[in-house]
Design a protein around this motif. Structure first.
Motif, PDB file in Angstrom:
ATOM      1  N   PRO A 157       0.830  -1.203   0.000  1.00 61.53           N
ATOM      2  CA  PRO A 157       0.000   0.000   0.000  1.00 61.53           C
ATOM      3  C   PRO A 157       0.867   1.257   0.000  1.00 61.53           C
ATOM      4  N   ALA A 158       0.271   2.365  -0.409  1.00 55.41           N
ATOM      5  CA  ALA A 158       1.009   3.629  -0.489  1.00 55.41           C
ATOM      6  C   ALA A 158       1.513   4.069   0.878  1.00 55.41           C
ATOM      7  N   SER A 159       0.860   3.632   1.935  1.00 51.95           N
ATOM      8  CA  SER A 159       1.252   4.043   3.283  1.00 51.95           C
ATOM      9  C   SER A 159       2.480   3.305   3.798  1.00 51.95           C
ATOM     10  N   SER A 160       2.955   2.299   3.054  1.00 55.30           N
ATOM     11  CA  SER A 160       4.074   1.478   3.515  1.00 55.30           C
ATOM     12  C   SER A 160       5.382   1.935   2.896  1.00 55.30           C
ATOM     13  N   PHE A 161       6.464   1.819   3.670  1.00 58.90           N
ATOM     14  CA  PHE A 161       7.804   2.116   3.179  1.00 58.90           C
ATOM     15  C   PHE A 161       8.528   0.841   2.726  1.00 58.90           C
ATOM     16  N   ALA A 162       7.866  -0.291   2.783  1.00 58.40           N
ATOM     17  CA  ALA A 162       8.512  -1.559   2.436  1.00 58.40           C
ATOM     18  C   ALA A 162       8.800  -1.632   0.940  1.00 58.40           C
ATOM     19  N   LYS A 163       9.961  -2.181   0.600  1.00 59.62           N
ATOM     20  CA  LYS A 163      10.331  -2.411  -0.794  1.00 59.62           C
ATOM     21  C   LYS A 163       9.916  -3.825  -1.212  1.00 59.62           C
ATOM     22  N   PRO A 164       9.613  -4.037  -2.483  1.00 62.29           N
ATOM     23  CA  PRO A 164       9.276  -5.404  -2.935  1.00 62.29           C
ATOM     24  C   PRO A 164      10.442  -6.371  -2.803  1.00 62.29           C
ATOM     25  N   GLU A 165      11.666  -5.840  -2.670  1.00 54.95           N
ATOM     26  CA  GLU A 165      12.834  -6.714  -2.504  1.00 54.95           C
ATOM     27  C   GLU A 165      12.745  -7.564  -1.246  1.00 54.95           C
ATOM     28  N   ILE A 166      11.929  -7.161  -0.284  1.00 61.70           N
ATOM     29  CA  ILE A 166      11.745  -7.985   0.911  1.00 61.70           C
ATOM     30  C   ILE A 166      11.312  -9.392   0.511  1.00 61.70           C
ATOM     31  N   TRP A 167      10.394  -9.491  -0.429  1.00 63.93           N
ATOM     32  CA  TRP A 167       9.837 -10.796  -0.795  1.00 63.93           C
ATOM     33  C   TRP A 167      10.668 -11.492  -1.869  1.00 63.93           C
ATOM     34  N   SER A 168      11.312 -10.725  -2.746  1.00 62.99           N
ATOM     35  CA  SER A 168      12.169 -11.373  -3.744  1.00 62.99           C
ATOM     36  C   SER A 168      13.479 -11.837  -3.132  1.00 62.99           C
ATOM     37  N   ASP A 169      13.835 -11.267  -1.985  1.00 63.43           N
ATOM     38  CA  ASP A 169      15.061 -11.645  -1.263  1.00 63.43           C
ATOM     39  C   ASP A 169      14.687 -12.044   0.162  1.00 63.43           C
ATOM     40  N   TRP A 170      13.616 -12.841   0.265  1.00 67.54           N
ATOM     41  CA  TRP A 170      13.030 -13.140   1.577  1.00 67.54           C
ATOM     42  C   TRP A 170      14.003 -13.814   2.532  1.00 67.54           C
ATOM     43  N   ALA A 171      14.818 -14.737   2.055  1.00 64.09           N
ATOM     44  CA  ALA A 171      15.713 -15.473   2.951  1.00 64.09           C
ATOM     45  C   ALA A 171      16.693 -14.523   3.641  1.00 64.09           C
ATOM     46  N   ARG A 172      17.198 -13.568   2.904  1.00 59.92           N
ATOM     47  CA  ARG A 172      18.135 -12.621   3.505  1.00 59.92           C
ATOM     48  C   ARG A 172      17.430 -11.707   4.505  1.00 59.92           C
ATOM     49  N   PHE A 173      16.234 -11.253   4.160  1.00 53.51           N
ATOM     50  CA  PHE A 173      15.469 -10.417   5.088  1.00 53.51           C
ATOM     51  C   PHE A 173      15.184 -11.182   6.379  1.00 53.51           C
ATOM     52  N   GLU A 174      14.793 -12.437   6.229  1.00 55.67           N
ATOM     53  CA  GLU A 174      14.495 -13.263   7.404  1.00 55.67           C
ATOM     54  C   GLU A 174      15.750 -13.482   8.242  1.00 55.67           C
ATOM     55  N   ALA A 175      16.905 -13.632   7.566  1.00 58.45           N
ATOM     56  CA  ALA A 175      18.158 -13.817   8.292  1.00 58.45           C
ATOM     57  C   ALA A 175      18.516 -12.577   9.093  1.00 58.45           C
ATOM     58  N   LEU A 176      18.298 -11.394   8.523  1.00 56.65           N
ATOM     59  CA  LEU A 176      18.582 -10.157   9.255  1.00 56.65           C
ATOM     60  C   LEU A 176      17.632  -9.991  10.437  1.00 56.65           C
ATOM     61  N   SER A 177      16.381 -10.381  10.265  1.00 51.33           N
ATOM     62  CA  SER A 177      15.423 -10.321  11.370  1.00 51.33           C
ATOM     63  C   SER A 177      15.869 -11.214  12.519  1.00 51.33           C
ATOM     64  N   GLU A 178      16.356 -12.407  12.171  1.00 48.58           N
ATOM     65  CA  GLU A 178      16.830 -13.333  13.199  1.00 48.58           C
ATOM     66  C   GLU A 178      18.124 -12.838  13.828  1.00 48.58           C
ATOM     67  N   GLU A 179      18.988 -12.245  13.024  1.00 49.53           N
ATOM     68  CA  GLU A 179      20.220 -11.689  13.572  1.00 49.53           C
ATOM     69  C   GLU A 179      19.913 -10.607  14.600  1.00 49.53           C
ATOM     70  N   LEU A 180      18.919  -9.771  14.296  1.00 50.92           N
ATOM     71  CA  LEU A 180      18.515  -8.734  15.246  1.00 50.92           C
ATOM     72  C   LEU A 180      18.043  -9.361  16.554  1.00 50.92           C
ATOM     73  N   ARG A 181      17.270 -10.434  16.448  1.00 49.65           N
ATOM     74  CA  ARG A 181      16.786 -11.097  17.667  1.00 49.65           C
ATOM     75  C   ARG A 181      17.940 -11.641  18.492  1.00 49.65           C
ATOM     76  N   LEU A 182      18.911 -12.256  17.818  1.00 51.84           N
ATOM     77  CA  LEU A 182      20.051 -12.824  18.523  1.00 51.84           C
ATOM     78  C   LEU A 182      20.886 -11.748  19.213  1.00 51.84           C
ATOM     79  N   TYR A 183      21.105 -10.637  18.529  1.00 48.41           N
ATOM     80  CA  TYR A 183      21.863  -9.553  19.155  1.00 48.41           C
ATOM     81  C   TYR A 183      21.086  -8.942  20.327  1.00 48.41           C
ATOM     82  N   ALA A 184      19.760  -8.859  20.200  1.00 47.28           N
ATOM     83  CA  ALA A 184      18.966  -8.344  21.306  1.00 47.28           C
ATOM     84  C   ALA A 184      19.062  -9.274  22.514  1.00 47.28           C
TER      85      ALA A 184
END
Length: 220
Positions: A86-113
């Motif tokens: 939606p227009a209200s979102s700042f998300a790029k479509p690359e999130i889904w075309s590069d989903w594995a990397r996005f998911e890895a960064l999300s998990e990395e953030l959790r581990l560092y937290a």
């Protein structure tokens, strides 16, 4: 002490921008906004503390780590279902075309937290390491079980980056001791957070957020 005085700016630019008002945001986009806002707020609170500008508060750091953990990993990934942006979102479509990397960064953030919670007790100073035991004397060397060739040696665990662990990249030849990675039982290896200064972990969190936003967020 804090090695990079611009670290607070990195943290706030990467997380603060994500929490700008989403005009007309509803549903999962609003949930994402609220999560990013919560992380922005705790990073904003921690930045002066990590720079030594205000007194260090271990329990405030641990509380902030809990907030970060609650919005990272799977809790973050689930808020990005593949759907028209939606227009209200700042998300790029690359999130889904590069989903594995996005998911890895999300998990990395959790581990560092999680690591920040462990390192909080250390404050801004790395604990003094415990001295290694002295080698056996000549008299002890001849005793049963004291032969250096047969004595058990403690070997540091192999370490993997999150991306290596998920098979996104080939395992590096060198020890990747600066990247957190989960073991099979969910614990952390690669960094000994018990002997890491809290501001060092904060820096890693800031860098992870900055990397994610540079790849997957529209705008500045």
């Amino acid at each position: 002490m804090f090695k990079n005085k611009i670290l607070g700016a990195i943290a706030l630019s990467s997380l603060g921008a994500a929490a700008l008002a989403h005009n007309g945001a509803t549903g999962v986009v609003m949930e994402r906004m609220m999560g990013m806002s919560a992380m922005r707020d705790v990073m904003k609170d921690l930045a002066p503390m990590m720079q030594g500008q205000v007194p260090y508060d271990e329990w405030a750091v641990r509380d902030a780590a809990t907030v970060l953990q609650s919005h990272a990993g799977d809790n973050m990934a689930r808020l990005f279902p593949e759907e028209p942006i939606p227009a209200s979102s700042f998300a790029k479509p690359e999130i889904w075309s590069d989903w594995a990397r996005f998911e890895a960064l999300s998990e990395e953030l959790r581990l560092y937290a999680e690591g920040l919670d462990i390192a909080a007790v250390n404050g801004l100073d790395v604990p003094v390491p415990i001295a290694a035991p002295a080698p056996p004397s000549d008299e002890m060397a001849g005793m049963p079980g004291m032969d250096a060739a047969t004595m058990p040696m403690e070997t540091p665990p192999e370490t993997f980056t999150v991306e290596e662990l998920m098979g996104l990249v080939a395992r590096a030849d060198q020890n990747a001791a600066t990247i957190a990675a989960p073991t099979a039982d969910g614990k952390i290896t690669g960094i000994d957070f018990e002997v890491t200064a809290a501001d060092d972990v904060f820096e890693r969190i800031s860098q992870t957020c900055a990397s994610c936003h540079s790849l997957y967020r529209k705008g500045n």
